[in-house]
Scaffold this active site. Structure first.
Site, PDB file in Angstrom:
ATOM      1  N   CYS A  85       1.081  -1.011   0.424  1.00 23.51           N
ATOM      2  CA  CYS A  85       0.311  -0.033   0.034  1.00 23.51           C
ATOM      3  C   CYS A  85       1.068   1.021  -0.072  1.00 23.51           C
ATOM      4  CB  CYS A  85      -0.630  -0.239   1.271  1.00 23.51           C
ATOM      5  SG  CYS A  85      -2.620   1.171   0.892  1.00 23.51           S
ATOM      6  N   HIS A 190      -4.165  -4.536  -0.553  1.00 23.55           N
ATOM      7  CA  HIS A 190      -3.525  -5.286   0.351  1.00 23.55           C
ATOM      8  C   HIS A 190      -3.658  -7.001  -0.029  1.00 23.55           C
ATOM      9  CE1 HIS A 190      -3.504  -1.492   3.074  1.00 23.55           C
ATOM     10  NE2 HIS A 190      -4.129  -1.308   2.056  1.00 23.55           N
ATOM     11  N   GLU A 192      -2.256  -9.068   3.072  1.00 21.21           N
ATOM     12  CA  GLU A 192      -3.191  -9.590   3.934  1.00 21.21           C
ATOM     13  C   GLU A 192      -4.215  -9.505   4.128  1.00 21.21           C
ATOM     14  OE1 GLU A 192      -2.925  -5.650   4.496  1.00 21.21           O
ATOM     15  OE2 GLU A 192      -1.657  -6.786   3.528  1.00 21.21           O
TER      16      GLU A 192
END
Length: 208
Positions: A85, A190, A192
């Site tokens: 990001c 992202h 994650e």
């Protein structure tokens, strides 16, 4: 193998930590720190970023010597680094969020506000969007083109050299959402927060 997630007080990075720990096997040690010696001795580094370009750069600069340590790791020693990001956006020379702010200067380019076509597209761009994989990037091993990734951002990285772009996403225009330059990798989305496909990207980075 040691993988260090750089903690420089740039917001909540717990989901990044949890995802890397989920993927890491016993042979991989995940460290969360801004300790210079631990960063230098790492095999790989993850540079997360949450908030504005300016706030993240300011947070990095507030730890005296951290930027030099990261540059030595990624630019001089050519060890693998993954920016997530705003972590990716900071690779740029300059960013225009809040105010004009100097970036790390690792990949020539700028970070500008997404053109939302006079309000036709909501900002921030939040949610799942397809990515268009443009080159055979090592972190996209076993990832299908047009896979969906999770995004939260209002600004985009525009590199001068289009050869570093490894994927784009279409939101008002083709936005750069992944870059690869030698040992430096970055994702605007992202991983994650992108379910199993995101974990595969994390796995690919650990396996480099």
């Amino acid at each position: 193998m040691n993988v260090t997630i750089v903690d420089y007080n740039s917001g909540n990075i717990s989901s990044v930590i949890n995802s890397f720990k989920e993927v890491a096997k016993d042979s991989v040690n995940i460290e969360v720190t801004s300790d210079f010696n631990k960063i230098k001795s790492s095999d790989k580094i993850v540079l997360p970023g949450q908030g504005s370009f300016k706030s993240c750069i300011d947070a990095l600069n507030s730890i005296n010597g951290l930027v030099d340590t990261l540059s030595e790791f990624a630019i001089n020693n050519k060890k693998p680094l993954l920016g997530i990001c705003v972590g990716l956006q900071m690779f740029a020379d300059i960013g225009y969020e809040e105010t004009e702010t100097k970036g790390l200067g690792w990949i020539t380019g700028k970070v500008s506000k997404i053109n939302n076509q006079n309000g036709r597209y909501k900002l921030p761009h939040i949610g799942w969007n397809q990515i268009n994989i443009l080159k055979d990037s090592k972190i996209f091993k076993d990832i299908d083109n047009n896979s969906h990734m999770y995004f939260v951002h209002s600004y985009e990285f525009i590199p001068e050299d289009k050869k570093v772009i490894s994927a784009t996403t279409n939101y008002s225009s083709n936005i750069v959402c992944s870059v690869e330059k030698e040992n430096i990798f970055g994702t605007q989305f992202h991983p994650e927060k992108s379910d199993k496909i995101g974990l595969q990207i994390i796995q690919n980075f650990i396996n480099l």
